[in-house]
Design an enzyme around this catalytic site. Structure first.
Site, PDB file in Angstrom:
ATOM      1  N   SER A 246       0.785  -1.232   0.000  1.00 27.26           N
ATOM      2  CA  SER A 246       0.000   0.000   0.000  1.00 27.26           C
ATOM      3  C   SER A 246       0.814   1.278   0.000  1.00 27.26           C
ATOM      4  O   SER A 246       0.308   2.336  -0.370  1.00 27.26           O
ATOM      5  CB  SER A 246      -0.935   0.020   1.214  1.00 27.26           C
ATOM      6  OG  SER A 246      -0.182  -0.005   2.414  1.00 27.26           O
TER       7      SER A 246
ATOM      8  N   ASP B 170      -2.252   2.141  -3.230  1.00 25.79           N
ATOM      9  CA  ASP B 170      -3.278   2.141  -2.196  1.00 25.79           C
ATOM     10  C   ASP B 170      -4.595   1.798  -2.865  1.00 25.79           C
ATOM     11  O   ASP B 170      -5.192   2.620  -3.556  1.00 25.79           O
ATOM     12  CB  ASP B 170      -3.339   3.527  -1.549  1.00 25.79           C
ATOM     13  CG  ASP B 170      -4.433   3.641  -0.502  1.00 25.79           C
ATOM     14  OD1 ASP B 170      -5.159   2.643  -0.279  1.00 25.79           O
ATOM     15  OD2 ASP B 170      -4.582   4.725   0.094  1.00 25.79           O
TER      16      ASP B 170
ATOM     17  N   SER C 229     -13.846 -12.669   6.189  1.00 25.12           N
ATOM     18  CA  SER C 229     -13.460 -13.104   7.528  1.00 25.12           C
ATOM     19  C   SER C 229     -14.675 -13.710   8.216  1.00 25.12           C
ATOM     20  O   SER C 229     -15.820 -13.376   7.884  1.00 25.12           O
ATOM     21  CB  SER C 229     -12.956 -11.906   8.342  1.00 25.12           C
ATOM     22  OG  SER C 229     -12.861 -12.214   9.718  1.00 25.12           O
TER      23      SER C 229
ATOM     24  N   TYR D 233     -15.028  -3.398  10.681  1.00 24.60           N
ATOM     25  CA  TYR D 233     -14.408  -4.557  10.023  1.00 24.60           C
ATOM     26  C   TYR D 233     -15.459  -5.604   9.647  1.00 24.60           C
ATOM     27  O   TYR D 233     -15.462  -6.123   8.533  1.00 24.60           O
ATOM     28  CB  TYR D 233     -13.366  -5.153  10.967  1.00 24.60           C
ATOM     29  CG  TYR D 233     -12.525  -6.254  10.368  1.00 24.60           C
ATOM     30  CD1 TYR D 233     -11.499  -5.967   9.464  1.00 24.60           C
ATOM     31  CD2 TYR D 233     -12.718  -7.583  10.734  1.00 24.60           C
ATOM     32  CE1 TYR D 233     -10.703  -6.979   8.935  1.00 24.60           C
ATOM     33  CE2 TYR D 233     -11.932  -8.595  10.218  1.00 24.60           C
ATOM     34  CZ  TYR D 233     -10.930  -8.289   9.320  1.00 24.60           C
ATOM     35  OH  TYR D 233     -10.146  -9.287   8.793  1.00 24.60           O
TER      36      TYR D 233
ATOM     37  N   ALA E  69     -17.450  -4.367   6.680  1.00 24.10           N
ATOM     38  CA  ALA E  69     -16.693  -4.460   5.433  1.00 24.10           C
ATOM     39  C   ALA E  69     -16.601  -5.898   4.944  1.00 24.10           C
ATOM     40  O   ALA E  69     -16.792  -6.183   3.752  1.00 24.10           O
ATOM     41  CB  ALA E  69     -15.290  -3.879   5.631  1.00 24.10           C
ATOM     42  N   LYS E  70     -16.338  -6.816   5.861  1.00 25.01           N
ATOM     43  CA  LYS E  70     -16.161  -8.214   5.473  1.00 25.01           C
ATOM     44  C   LYS E  70     -17.492  -8.868   5.089  1.00 25.01           C
ATOM     45  O   LYS E  70     -17.542  -9.718   4.190  1.00 25.01           O
ATOM     46  CB  LYS E  70     -15.478  -8.993   6.599  1.00 25.01           C
ATOM     47  CG  LYS E  70     -14.045  -8.554   6.864  1.00 25.01           C
ATOM     48  CD  LYS E  70     -13.170  -8.683   5.621  1.00 25.01           C
ATOM     49  CE  LYS E  70     -11.705  -8.431   5.915  1.00 25.01           C
ATOM     50  NZ  LYS E  70     -10.843  -8.596   4.715  1.00 25.01           N
TER      51      LYS E  70
END
Length: 247
Positions: free
Chosen positions: A36, A64, A142, A155, A158-159
């Site tokens: 990144s 990025d 995840s 998180y 997003a996952k």
């Protein structure tokens, strides 16, 4: 297994991404190692050197992926170097954990932008060149995105979004022979978990039916399967690699 295939692995300079890059290269793929920022380029080039040490071919690209234009630069550089893209692994991710009432808007946005929007950006730019030959896209989600996790609203969101993105893009691009699947790791031994003491690790292991954390190589093996023709009739699927933790 992947001879003459070209794979782009975002966040390929460490952890699970590095293990996937090495596994692909050992099976004959040419690999683009994405990191990144310039400060991560040294670790990315070490992966390139390791691949070269056993006769593989790879190069590193700083981008990025949360930036639409930088994600485009990553894909363009990959095609310029190797002529095509057969495999895209959206592995780049960050965490900024905290309870919702204490989580800043910036911490929420940053995690969404890297983990979810970053995958969109890379898919958006990669699918058109992939349409010519078909290919495989692998999104690293995840178990937090499947079951939720306190202190990880950003998180987990997003996952979970990646699971939906996987299914939607799988439907859109199946006719173009592009398969899209996801992997949902559980507790995996990485640099982040190495800092945990044995007592904490033992407590974590108690929550896992197989009574241990997984290895990055065990996740990479599933990515290798999904990238290869061994999984030629699988798309839109999310495969857990979690020792049975959330079955």
């Amino acid at each position: 297994m992947l001879t003459e295939k070209v794979a782009v692995v975002t966040g390929g300079n460490r952890g699970i991404g590095k293990a996937i890059a090495l596994a692909f290269a050992k099976q004959g793929a040419k690999v683009v190692i994405n990191c990144s920022a310039e400060k991560s380029l040294e670790t990315a080039n070490k992966v390139v050197d390791e691949i070269a040490s056993f006769g593989g071919e790879a190069f590193a690209v700083v981008a990025d992926v949360s930036s639409f234009s930088e994600a485009k630069n990553l894909i363009d550089a990959s095609i310029k170097k190797f002529g095509k893209i057969d495999i895209l692994v959206n592995n780049a991710g960050i965490t900024k954990d905290g309870l919702l009432l204490r989580m800043s808007e910036e911490d929420f946005d940053d995690v969404i932008n890297v983990n979810l929007k970053g995958a969109f950006n890379c898919i958006r730019h990669a699918v058109r060149p992939m349409m010519k030959f078909g290919g495989s896209i692998i999104n690293m989600t995840s178990v937090s995105g499947l079951s939720g996790n306190a202190g990880q609203v950003n998180y987990s969101s997003a996952k979970a979004g990646l699971v939906g993105m996987t299914k939607a893009t799988a439907r859109e691009f199946a006719k173009k022979k592009i398969r899209v699947n996801a992997i949902a790791p559980g507790f995996i031994e990485t640099d982040m978990t190495h800092g945990l003491n044995d007592e904490v690790k033992n407590e974590i292991a108690k929550t896992i039916p197989l009574k241990r954390m997984g290895s990055v190589e065990e996740v990479a093996n599933v990515a290798l399967f999904l990238a290869s023709d061994l999984s030629s009739y699988i798309t839109g699927e999310t495969i857990r690699v979690d020792g049975g933790m959330i079955m």
